[in-house]
Design a protein around this motif. Structure first.
Motif, PDB file in Angstrom:
ATOM      1  N   PRO A 260       0.813  -1.244   0.000  1.00 56.81           N
ATOM      2  CA  PRO A 260       0.000   0.000   0.000  1.00 56.81           C
ATOM      3  C   PRO A 260       0.827   1.266   0.000  1.00 56.81           C
ATOM      4  N   ILE A 261       2.004   1.219   0.644  1.00 55.36           N
ATOM      5  CA  ILE A 261       2.856   2.403   0.715  1.00 55.36           C
ATOM      6  C   ILE A 261       3.653   2.588  -0.565  1.00 55.36           C
ATOM      7  N   LYS A 262       4.154   1.472  -1.058  1.00 56.00           N
ATOM      8  CA  LYS A 262       5.018   1.536  -2.238  1.00 56.00           C
ATOM      9  C   LYS A 262       4.256   1.969  -3.456  1.00 56.00           C
ATOM     10  N   TYR A 263       3.007   1.535  -3.549  1.00 56.09           N
ATOM     11  CA  TYR A 263       2.212   1.864  -4.731  1.00 56.09           C
ATOM     12  C   TYR A 263       1.111   2.888  -4.423  1.00 56.09           C
ATOM     13  N   LYS A 264       1.336   3.664  -3.365  1.00 61.22           N
ATOM     14  CA  LYS A 264       0.340   4.682  -2.966  1.00 61.22           C
ATOM     15  C   LYS A 264       0.283   5.799  -4.031  1.00 61.22           C
ATOM     16  N   LYS A 265      -0.940   6.117  -4.393  1.00 63.04           N
ATOM     17  CA  LYS A 265      -1.134   7.185  -5.400  1.00 63.04           C
ATOM     18  C   LYS A 265      -1.230   8.538  -4.697  1.00 63.04           C
ATOM     19  N   ASP A 266      -0.516   9.514  -5.236  1.00 64.89           N
ATOM     20  CA  ASP A 266      -0.534  10.857  -4.664  1.00 64.89           C
ATOM     21  C   ASP A 266      -1.850  11.570  -5.005  1.00 64.89           C
TER      22      ASP A 266
END
Length: 266
Positions: A260-266
């Motif tokens: 979830p953190i690595k692929y978190k969308k801004d």
């Protein structure tokens, strides 16, 4: 003058005890394919039984095995004699010293399974209980120990090479007869050839030439030195499998936690 005399006496004693040993000289040990080698290898039960017979009929006249309990001949992973066979072997082939007999003066009696093999009949002959672990057949190169990493310690190979390494040449030094041996450090040993081939007859008709007898006794002495080798290998394999499974689970858990953190969308 005194120093020279002392040096001469010391050298004579060394020759009498173990044969002429050249400084830095190592014998030639051949790598041999035993069934117990490698991560999945195990003892050959029939070979251990043959080795026991060779020890009983030939080697026990001089060499003892004081650290080996007779009852261990019935253990799984070893010769696996039945309880009746262990009792019969103890009473028929082994005598032990019992200090409680003969009004406390001691006497020999038939051995029991609970007894250990006795000391050898020759005080100068080394005990064979741990001999296969006490001798390293492979060394180097240049002190790195790479040969031991690739081939193992080589204790069984050393024993095999020693028994088969006699050239037939003899000499006398300091009143002691020495025998040329290609595997012994220095090339000369005070022990006469213990086996010549056809020294022992097997009930199943197995080959009893020098090479096969040497292989059988070497494997047996490896078992006396490390009787739990099969169990150790099984435990090691199980440990590797468990650690591999845990590593995989930790890797997957790490991926799941950080996804979830690595692929978190801004």
């Amino acid at each position: 003058m005194f120093k020279r005399l002392t040096l001469g006496v010391t050298l004579a004693l060394a020759l009498a005890a173990g044969g002429a040993q050249a400084a830095g000289s190592e014998g030639h040990v051949e790598d041999h394919a035993f069934s117990f080698e490698g991560p999945f290898g195990s003892y050959d039960q029939e070979q251990l039984r043959r080795g026991l017979k060779v020890y009983t009929e030939v080697c026990s006249a001089c060499h003892g095995m004081k650290f080996v309990a007779i009852r261990s001949l019935g253990d799984e992973g070893g010769p696996l004699l039945s309880k009746a066979e262990v009792r019969a072997y103890a009473s028929e082939f082994v005598e032990v010293w019992d200090q409680s007999l003969n009004d406390g003066e001691g006497d020999y009696r038939e051995a029991l399974p609970a007894d250990h093999f006795p000391k050898g009949g020759n005080a100068n002959a080394p005990d064979l209980s741990l001999m296969a672990k006490a001798r390293a057949g492979f060394h180097g190169p240049a002190g790195t120990g790479i040969n031991q990493l690739l081939k193992g310690m080589g204790g069984a190979e050393y024993i095999y090479s020693l028994i088969t390494g006699y050239t037939g040449e003899e000499k006398t030094s300091a009143g002691v007869t020495l025998y040329e041996n290609s595997a012994y450090p220095g090339g000369w040993i005070s022990m006469a050839p213990p086996l010549y081939g056809e020294d022992v007859e097997f009930a199943d008709g197995h080959k009893n030439d020098l090479e096969h007898l040497s292989e059988d006794i070497s494997a047996f002495l490896m078992w006396t030195a490390e009787p739990k080798l099969n169990d150790r290998k099984r435990a090691g394999l199980l440990g590797v499998l468990i650690l591999g499974f845990l590593t995989l689970m930790l890797f997957l858990a790490n991926k799941a936690l950080w996804r979830p953190i690595k692929y978190k969308k801004d």
